[in-house]
Write a protein that holds these residues in place. Structure first.
Motif, mmCIF file in Angstrom:
data_model
loop_
_atom_site.group_PDB
_atom_site.id
_atom_site.type_symbol
_atom_site.label_atom_id
_atom_site.label_comp_id
_atom_site.label_asym_id
_atom_site.label_seq_id
_atom_site.Cartn_x
_atom_site.Cartn_y
_atom_site.Cartn_z
ATOM 1 N N HIS A 326 46.068 64.115 89.662
ATOM 2 C CA HIS A 326 45.094 65.179 89.076
ATOM 3 C C HIS A 326 45.374 66.721 89.535
ATOM 4 O O HIS A 326 45.355 67.506 88.761
ATOM 5 C CB HIS A 326 43.704 64.710 89.280
ATOM 6 C CG HIS A 326 43.388 63.326 88.846
ATOM 7 N ND1 HIS A 326 43.430 63.053 87.478
ATOM 8 C CD2 HIS A 326 43.280 62.054 89.588
ATOM 9 C CE1 HIS A 326 43.412 61.582 87.512
ATOM 10 N NE2 HIS A 326 42.967 61.183 88.740
ATOM 11 N N PHE A 330 46.603 69.531 87.326
ATOM 12 C CA PHE A 330 45.831 70.885 87.330
ATOM 13 C C PHE A 330 46.348 72.076 87.707
ATOM 14 O O PHE A 330 46.379 72.940 87.139
ATOM 15 C CB PHE A 330 44.561 70.628 88.125
ATOM 16 C CG PHE A 330 43.691 71.760 88.810
ATOM 17 C CD1 PHE A 330 42.831 72.480 87.869
ATOM 18 C CD2 PHE A 330 44.023 72.914 89.942
ATOM 19 C CE1 PHE A 330 42.127 73.558 88.264
ATOM 20 C CE2 PHE A 330 43.563 73.772 90.107
ATOM 21 C CZ PHE A 330 42.412 74.034 89.313
ATOM 22 N N GLU A 347 40.024 67.314 84.847
ATOM 23 C CA GLU A 347 40.925 67.190 86.216
ATOM 24 C C GLU A 347 40.047 67.518 87.399
ATOM 25 O O GLU A 347 40.053 66.984 88.321
ATOM 26 C CB GLU A 347 42.298 67.796 86.062
ATOM 27 C CG GLU A 347 43.400 67.372 85.032
ATOM 28 C CD GLU A 347 43.612 65.973 85.056
ATOM 29 O OE1 GLU A 347 43.498 65.439 86.228
ATOM 30 O OE2 GLU A 347 44.182 65.739 84.008
#
Length: 372
Positions: A326, A330, A347
């Motif tokens: 994540h 991101f 995210e």
């Protein structure tokens, strides 16, 4: 308010301990400066000066033309060898690609036959072998097309135009530098947060903390905040000074949003580091436990290989237990594509949820360790 003041005082104590540890300070500076620079420049999968040998058994104008077409910067100047010399050289690992032009190649081509060119690939160099073989195949096909149609009258019915967004020149440094920064954040946050707990045990200062009027959650939060603050400041400084100014990577101006996501990420990873430390008694045990965790988090983060290349069940499992994929998604969206908060909110929320769960687990585990 009293709990906040206690957490602040303990955080200042942890920052003071980090400042006094000169080896740790030197490690942080090295990792976010020289190490990032060296890895970004050295660890590249771009095709450049690839070693190629040519076995020319045709000795025709066309074979010489094909040999001359293999030139820098993609390929090194090719060396013409005999079949035996080429086989021995590739066995010794001196050439990744060997182009073999059979006897009578130009004669057969002019006669309308379909002669074959053979390219021997040393597949132990996987990235260079795959990309280099594709580039060489395209180069030979273009050269043969020009030979067959010197005027260039024939054209494809469809003209396919490629436009590379976010990295127009396909420069590997733009990718490896940011991904190396992500890896540094993950590794150092895990190690330093856990080491802060182990250091208290080995030096016997944990008993001093326990007799103070502080609560377990204040101790845990102070260690995570101190480690996270140091890593966060170091990563932002490295992003601006080393990656943007030094390597010329055009990261966007969304440093505030990146800092927010990085702060949430270091909290979740710091909690994992403290959780691992509760299962160990010394730095040796902690090191043996944290190494496989680091390897799995890095290899399955999407920063080294695309998430889409993993099995579906693996993508789901990694997305549930690890905040690394994540954070990589991101960071790439914010730094490369200038994504706003609305695009990366999902995210951020996932990392925040993982941070909350990790904190809750480490607090429960930490209370059991203190009770023991």
């Amino acid at each position: 308010m009293r709990s906040l003041l206690n957490t602040l005082r303990l955080t200042l104590k942890e920052l003071s301990a980090i400042r006094r540890d000169r080896v740790m300070v030197a490690l942080i500076i090295y990792v976010f400066t020289a190490a990032t620079w060296l890895v970004s420049n050295a660890a590249s999968t771009e095709i450049r000066d690839l070693a190629v040998a040519v076995v020319d058994e045709d000795r025709s104008p066309l074979s010489h033309r094909l040999t001359d077409a293999i030139r820098p910067p993609l390929f090194a100047e090719p060396e013409v060898l005999s079949p035996a010399e080429a086989a021995r050289a590739q066995d010794e690992g001196r050439y990744v690609l060997v182009l073999s032009i059979p006897p009578g190649f130009e004669r057969d081509l002019r006669a309308g036959q379909a002669p074959a060119l053979m390219v021997l690939v040393d597949a132990t160099a996987m990235a260079q072998a795959g990309n280099g073989a594709a580039f060489l195949q395209r180069l030979l096909a273009d050269e043969l097309q020009r030979y067959a149609d010197p005027g260039g009258g024939a054209s494809d019915p469809v003209d396919v135009v490629f436009r590379n967004r976010f990295n127009p020149n396909l420069t590997a440094t733009w990718f490896t530098s940011v991904m190396q920064l992500m890896n540094n954040v993950t590794i150092l946050t895990l190690i330093l947060s856990g080491a802060a707990m182990i250091r208290e045990r080995e030096q016997g200062t944990i008993e001093h903390v326990l007799v103070m009027p502080v609560r377990p959650h204040e101790i845990v939060l102070s260690k995570i905040l101190a480690t996270g603050l140091v890593i966060l400041l170091a990563s932002i400084s490295s992003l601006v000074a080393v990656i943007h100014w030094g390597l010329g990577v055009p990261v966007t101006d969304s440093l505030g949003l990146y800092a927010l996501g990085a702060a949430v990420y270091v909290i979740s990873v710091g909690s994992i580091g403290l959780l691992l430390a509760t299962f160990t008694r010394n730095m040796g045990q902690f090191g043996l436990l944290v190494i496989p965790v680091i390897i799995v988090m890095l290899l399955l983060s999407g920063g080294m290989t695309p998430m889409e290349s993993m099995p579906d069940w693996m993508q789901v499992a990694v997305g549930i237990v690890s905040p690394a994929p994540h954070f990589v998604a991101f960071a790439q969206s914010v730094l490369y594509r200038d994504a706003g908060l609305a695009l990366v909110a999902g995210e951020l929320l996932r990392m925040a949820a993982m941070a909350a769960v990790a904190l809750a687990v480490v607090l429960v585990r930490f209370r059991k360790v203190l009770a023991g």
